[in-house]
Design a protein around this motif. Structure first.
Motif, short mmCIF file in Angstrom:
data_model
loop_
_atom_site.label_atom_id
_atom_site.label_comp_id
_atom_site.label_asym_id
_atom_site.label_seq_id
_atom_site.Cartn_x
_atom_site.Cartn_y
_atom_site.Cartn_z
N VAL A 17 1.99 -16.23 -10.76
CA VAL A 17 3.34 -16.47 -10.22
C VAL A 17 4.34 -15.51 -10.86
N SER A 18 4.21 -15.28 -12.16
CA SER A 18 5.12 -14.36 -12.86
C SER A 18 4.99 -12.95 -12.33
N ILE A 19 3.77 -12.51 -12.11
CA ILE A 19 3.55 -11.15 -11.59
C ILE A 19 4.14 -11.02 -10.20
N LEU A 20 3.87 -12.00 -9.34
CA LEU A 20 4.41 -11.95 -7.98
C LEU A 20 5.92 -12.00 -7.99
N GLY A 21 6.49 -12.81 -8.86
CA GLY A 21 7.94 -12.90 -8.97
C GLY A 21 8.56 -11.60 -9.43
N LEU A 22 7.94 -10.94 -10.38
CA LEU A 22 8.47 -9.66 -10.87
C LEU A 22 8.40 -8.60 -9.80
N GLN A 23 7.32 -8.59 -9.02
CA GLN A 23 7.23 -7.61 -7.94
C GLN A 23 8.33 -7.84 -6.91
N ASN A 24 8.62 -9.08 -6.63
CA ASN A 24 9.66 -9.41 -5.67
C ASN A 24 11.03 -9.01 -6.17
N VAL A 25 11.30 -9.18 -7.47
CA VAL A 25 12.60 -8.83 -8.04
C VAL A 25 12.82 -7.32 -8.01
N ASP A 26 11.77 -6.55 -8.25
CA ASP A 26 11.90 -5.10 -8.30
C ASP A 26 11.99 -4.48 -6.90
N ALA A 27 11.55 -5.21 -5.89
CA ALA A 27 11.55 -4.67 -4.54
C ALA A 27 12.98 -4.54 -4.04
N ALA A 28 13.23 -3.46 -3.34
CA ALA A 28 14.55 -3.24 -2.76
C ALA A 28 14.43 -3.38 -1.25
N GLY A 29 15.12 -4.36 -0.70
CA GLY A 29 15.11 -4.57 0.74
C GLY A 29 16.40 -4.08 1.36
N GLU A 30 16.74 -4.65 2.50
CA GLU A 30 17.96 -4.25 3.20
C GLU A 30 19.20 -4.41 2.33
N CYS A 31 19.18 -5.41 1.48
CA CYS A 31 20.35 -5.72 0.64
C CYS A 31 20.09 -5.39 -0.84
N GLY A 32 19.28 -4.40 -1.09
CA GLY A 32 18.96 -4.04 -2.46
C GLY A 32 18.06 -5.08 -3.08
N HIS A 70 29.20 -2.23 3.76
CA HIS A 70 28.95 -0.86 3.29
C HIS A 70 27.52 -0.46 3.59
N ASN A 71 26.66 -1.45 3.76
CA ASN A 71 25.26 -1.23 4.11
C ASN A 71 25.01 -1.97 5.43
N PRO A 72 25.12 -1.27 6.56
CA PRO A 72 24.98 -1.94 7.86
C PRO A 72 23.66 -2.69 8.03
N SER A 73 22.57 -2.17 7.47
CA SER A 73 21.29 -2.88 7.63
C SER A 73 21.31 -4.20 6.87
N CYS A 74 22.02 -4.26 5.75
CA CYS A 74 22.15 -5.52 5.01
C CYS A 74 23.00 -6.49 5.81
N LEU A 75 24.13 -6.03 6.33
CA LEU A 75 25.00 -6.90 7.13
C LEU A 75 24.23 -7.48 8.31
N CYS A 76 23.44 -6.65 8.95
CA CYS A 76 22.62 -7.10 10.07
C CYS A 76 21.61 -8.14 9.61
N ALA A 77 20.92 -7.87 8.52
CA ALA A 77 19.92 -8.80 7.99
C ALA A 77 20.55 -10.13 7.62
N VAL A 78 21.77 -10.09 7.09
CA VAL A 78 22.48 -11.32 6.72
C VAL A 78 22.80 -12.13 7.98
#
Length: 118
Positions: A17-32, A70-78
């Protein structure tokens, strides 16, 4: 012996769970590093305006839209996030908020799912 095995399984599960959680935190998606659902929580001042095209758009809403926009893809994802959908947000109305806030540098014509920013 059984308690040792249970302990080892529990430790293994915690490590996984810790490893998966860390990978998720480091991943940058539409909203960073923040998820669209987390960013959607910042849009609470826009709730009424995103459900009714005739509702006034508050200054607090426009401030949040400017920041996330400022990030249209983030606004869209939201706007299309599970949080927005479960809150009763209508994407076809939410997509009009940047224009209703008179944001001059909004991404006019940006495709957001089946919707286009006016």
């Amino acid at each position: 012996m059984a308690s040792t095995m249970k302990f080892m399984c529990l430790v293994g599960l915690v490590v996984l769970v810790s490893i998966l959680g860390l990978q998720n935190v480091d991943a940058a998606g539409e909203c960073g590093k923040s998820s669209p659902d987390n960013e959607a929580m910042k849009m609470i001042p826009c709730a009424e305006a995103a459900q009714d095209e005739n509702a006034p758009v508050s200054a607090a809403c426009c401030t949040q839209v400017r920041q996330i926009g400022h990030n249209p893809s983030c606004l869209c994802a939201v706007m299309l996030s599970n949080t927005a959908k479960s809150s009763g947000i209508k994407p076809e109305i939410a997509i009009t908020i940047p224009k209703r806030c008179n944001i001059a540098n909004r991404p006019i014509g940006y495709k957001c799912g089946a919707y286009t920013l006016p």
